[in-house]
Structures are given as C-alpha cells and as structure tokens.
Design an enzyme around this catalytic site. Sequence first.
Site, PDB file in Angstrom:
ATOM      1  N   ASP A 464      15.953   3.536  -6.608  1.00 16.42           N
ATOM      2  CA  ASP A 464      17.134   4.378  -6.564  1.00 16.42           C
ATOM      3  C   ASP A 464      18.405   3.596  -6.269  1.00 16.42           C
ATOM      4  OD1 ASP A 464      15.565   6.596  -7.091  1.00 16.42           O
ATOM      5  OD2 ASP A 464      15.129   6.911  -4.970  1.00 16.42           O
ATOM      6  N   ASP A 477      14.451   3.579  -1.813  1.00 12.84           N
ATOM      7  CA  ASP A 477      13.830   4.701  -2.524  1.00 12.84           C
ATOM      8  C   ASP A 477      14.154   5.983  -1.762  1.00 12.84           C
ATOM      9  OD1 ASP A 477      12.421   6.117  -4.359  1.00 12.84           O
ATOM     10  OD2 ASP A 477      10.444   5.368  -3.805  1.00 12.84           O
ATOM     11  N   LYS A 479      13.931   9.998  -1.087  1.00 13.33           N
ATOM     12  CA  LYS A 479      12.972  11.079  -1.305  1.00 13.33           C
ATOM     13  C   LYS A 479      13.484  12.342  -0.608  1.00 13.33           C
ATOM     14  CE  LYS A 479      10.014   8.472  -3.497  1.00 13.33           C
ATOM     15  NZ  LYS A 479       9.857   8.626  -4.969  1.00 13.33           N
TER      16      LYS A 479
END
Length: 591
Positions: A464, A477, A479
């Site tokens: 990301d 990353d 989430k």
Amino acid sequence: MPRVQRTFGWIQNPSSTDNLKKIVSLFVKDSDFHTSMLQNRLPLLRDAHLLETAELYDSFVNALSQTKISYVLLKGYGCGSGSRSNAKCSGLAQAALTGQQFKTYVIDGKSIRIKKPYTDDWTADGFLRWAVSLGFLDYNYDDDTCSLSESGRAFVLAKTKTEENSILGNAYLAYPPACRILGILSDGNHYTKFEIGKLLGFTDEAGFTSIPQNIWVQAYETASSQNEKSKLRSNFEGSSDKYARMICGWLEHIGWVAKSPKQVTETIGSNSYTTTIGAAFSITAEGLKNYKRAIGKSSSARIPKIVYREMLASKAPQAELLRKRRATILKYIGGVQKRSLPQIVEHLQSHGLEATETIVKDDLKGLKYIGLNIVNQYGEYHLLDTITKLVVPTTIEVDEDSQASIIRERVREKLQHIDHKYLNLIDYSFEGKDNRIFEIFTIDLLTNELHFIGRHLGGSRKPDGIISHNQRGVIIDNKAYSKGFTIDRHMADQMIRYVQENNERRPERNPNKWWEYFPSDIVTFNFVFISSLFRGDIHSALSGIKESTGTNGAALNTENLLYFAEAIKGGLLSYDAFMEKLNHNTEVTYS
C-alpha cells in the site's frame, strides 16, 4: 416515530440549471413545464406503463395542484434488489427529468424510440436537495414536505438568461459553501479542486475528504499506462474535491469563476513531478464584486445564509449529535455579544451537550470552512452572518458510541501539533469501505505532516505504501477492519511476498518493480501492518514473516500511529527512535 433523514446542504452531482428549473417548476402552476407535465410527460409514462403503480398517475396529478408536496412522493424509491436502469418511475421529480439512454417503448400498439422519459431516484434526489439548499424550495421538518419560495417562483418565471443568472447568483450568495469557495479564490490566485477541497467543510470528518495534491501528482506522473492515468483523472478525488469542482462549475456557469488548466510541480523527497491539472479555477471581476456583497463589503446589505442543520455534519458517526451541537454554537455566537471558548463550552453543557475547548475549536474551524463568517477577536467569537432555515432539534436519536468514535475523541484531546484532519484515519481504519482512502491518508500523515520520504503505491501486486528515513525503509500494508484485524496465513503470505520481492529485486518475479521507489541508499528494511485494532497472536504472525524473509516488522493501530506522530512533530520522539520500534516483531504502542 424517528425523524426522516434528509441530506441537504452538500451537493456533488447535479449541474444542469435547466433540470433544476424543471424541479422547481413542479410547484409553479402557471409555468410552461408544469403544463407539459400534465399534458405530455405524465400521460406518456402512464400509457407506456412506466409508472411503478397505476395509482401513481392520479397521485402525481393531484400533487401538481397542491402548494406542498411530500418529499417521498417527489423523490420516489430506488430499485431495491433490481436494476436501476430497469426500475420504473416512482417519484414526481423522477418524472420531471429525462434520462440519457434511448429506449423503445410500446404505446397503443406502436413502438417509439425516445430517450428514457424519467430518471432514477438518486438523480432526482440530487436536484431536489440542490433546490432546497439554494432556497428555491422550502423544506418543512414537521411533515416532510416541500413548498415553493418567492425566489423559486422568480427563478422559474425569469424571462431572460441575464435575469435567471441574477437570481441564481443571489441564491449562491445565500449558500455558504459557494461563499467559502469565492473567499478562497478572492486572493486572485488559480486553485485546483484539490487545493480548494482541502479547505472546504469539516475537514476532521470522514465525510469531507480531499486527496493530497502532491500524492495525486506523483501517482499520475509515475502511472505505468494511459489507462491508469485516465482512471486517476476521472475517478480519484475526495468528497470535498468533488464538492469544490461541482460548485465551481455552478459559479462558472454564471460568469463568476473561470476554469482553465494549471501546471503544478510537487516535490516529494528529492524528486519533483510536474503535470497539468484541468480542473483549476480563478475568480472573475464579477465574482469578486459579488463576493464582497456576500460578506457585507459593499453598499448592499449582507445576504442571509441558508443553513439547514444537515449541512453541519455529513457521514460522521453521531451526525445528529454533531448537528445539534454545532447548531447550538451558531445560535449562541450569532447574537450581539461575542463569546469565549469557556463560555461556549459552558453553554453547550447547560444544554446537555458534552464538549471541551478542543472540540469547540474544531467545530468553529469547520463552521468557517463551510462558508460562515465567524471572526475571532482576542479569543472571543462572533458570527457576522444572519442565518435562516436553521432549526435546532429539541430531541435527537443518539446512537451508542462506536469504538471508533470513542477512540477519536480520546485522541483529539492529545493532538496539539498534528492537524486534526488526521483523526479521519481512525474512521477509515474501522470502516473498510474504501481501503484506498485509508492508504492515502496514512501516507499523507507520514510524508506531508511528518516529512518522511515515501509514497502511496496500492493496486495490484504492490504494497500500500513505503516510507524511509536515514537508510531505513518500511513496507506498509493498511488493513481496514471494523472489528479488528487478524494477521492470518493469507495476509502473512502477502507480506512475505512483498518483503521477498524487495529483497530479491528481480523484475521477472514482479515486472512493476515497485521497490525502485525506495531511495538507493536504503540498507535496512522493516514492514508494518496498520489497522484499527489487532486480534489474535500478533507476535507469532510477525515472527513467522521474519523466519520466512529475514526481515523484522511490527503491527501498529491508528490510535498509536497518531500518538507517535504527535510525539515526533512535538519533538518528544526522534524519527530514528520511531523507525527502530518497527523492528521487534510485536504490536507497537506509545507510552
């Protein structure tokens, strides 16, 4: 019985003033369009069997003879579980607007091919909300009806374009967000939708998002294909950016704003990116003259502002509570006396509304950003505008505080150096509806607010985002999960793949070569999962990634991310110390 929820004040999609006039004309019995509805449009819908029920025809005809019309009858209903394109007409405002697609209909045994003679409920509602927000229609909370205003009648009966634009101009001067945008442009500079959007609305709420321009430009200039560039141009903007673009379009239509491309250069780290953004705006001489009317800097009287309470919060948790609190503030600071922060807090508390000085300061900033003229003189606040349509509800439905709401209010009081717009990270991390926004604003915090070198990546087969500092790089990353995130086998394998790709750096393994965005001098790497909350055995999951890759990492929830950001910007924590905390295969918390 719970109050019907309407969404007046913030308009994203309607732009045709011709369609706006058609909606208002439903209430003007002596107008040409009203006659056409009775003689042509409604009979066509009836004869082609395009009404949701046969009884609707009589309901529509009867409504057109009334001075008040039910909002439900005007808007109609959606398609339910069916297709929007195949849904039949269920609202009077739907029947007033023509669709875009040509279709074949059978009437009296004959086939005719015409544009769809009605629209969907979502489009109809947009024009209804526009008409109400500009004051052409008056909305009544008691019975959920609309009626015609004097300005609405004048708008429909205007005989020339000049007369119509004059009426529209007065309506825009009564619409606070239009005044806010004119105020931003009044310094004579040329602003993109992103530069306007970041200064519009309650920026500390998830309903008012603006994509950081430097992140957009970087993404656009490094896009790998024309298709990706096209997607960035057409479908990569925040809600406030869209409001800015739409309202500027209205003002351009009447000659108050000019639109022209703007070349922008953004520097991130040691790299500069230059591109041309088409949606950029400047004020005209006519626009500046009328903006001075809006704020009372001319011989004309200051124009009262239309503020329905729905304008005072958008998609925020506990929106009804926010609207009541902000409406109460406006009523209190709108009198003759100026009010200090402690006085405002005490006034709110006397009305059963919990508040702190920090909350009130954020509310006052947001109220100015929606376009209200609030001055601060030596710590005392005063609303200079006269406000109409604002009704403070005596009772509201208060939802149980969500975990996200509890956390953001806890964090709000601790952020002294970090812009409170980043409180949205908490909401984004719990929502899970648009993970891309969560990714972008995480990188925005780390790069624009804290000045790490980094960039948003996202998309297929890429992490990301990434950041770096002093020869240390981090793979990010994001989430977003409403009930917390568990690093299961699948999620761990995904991170293992990113770390291994970065370690090996072989284009044949991943042709997009995302790792090349790290500066060339980085020698140590870590990884981090960022989410709302973490569940399960985080240490074991992170250690498993370490065993597979040789790289250490961490987990970090958004509450602690903001605490770390505050400590870094406030000088209580060094950048190196923060980076080192991502090296121990555990969930990181700020003490």
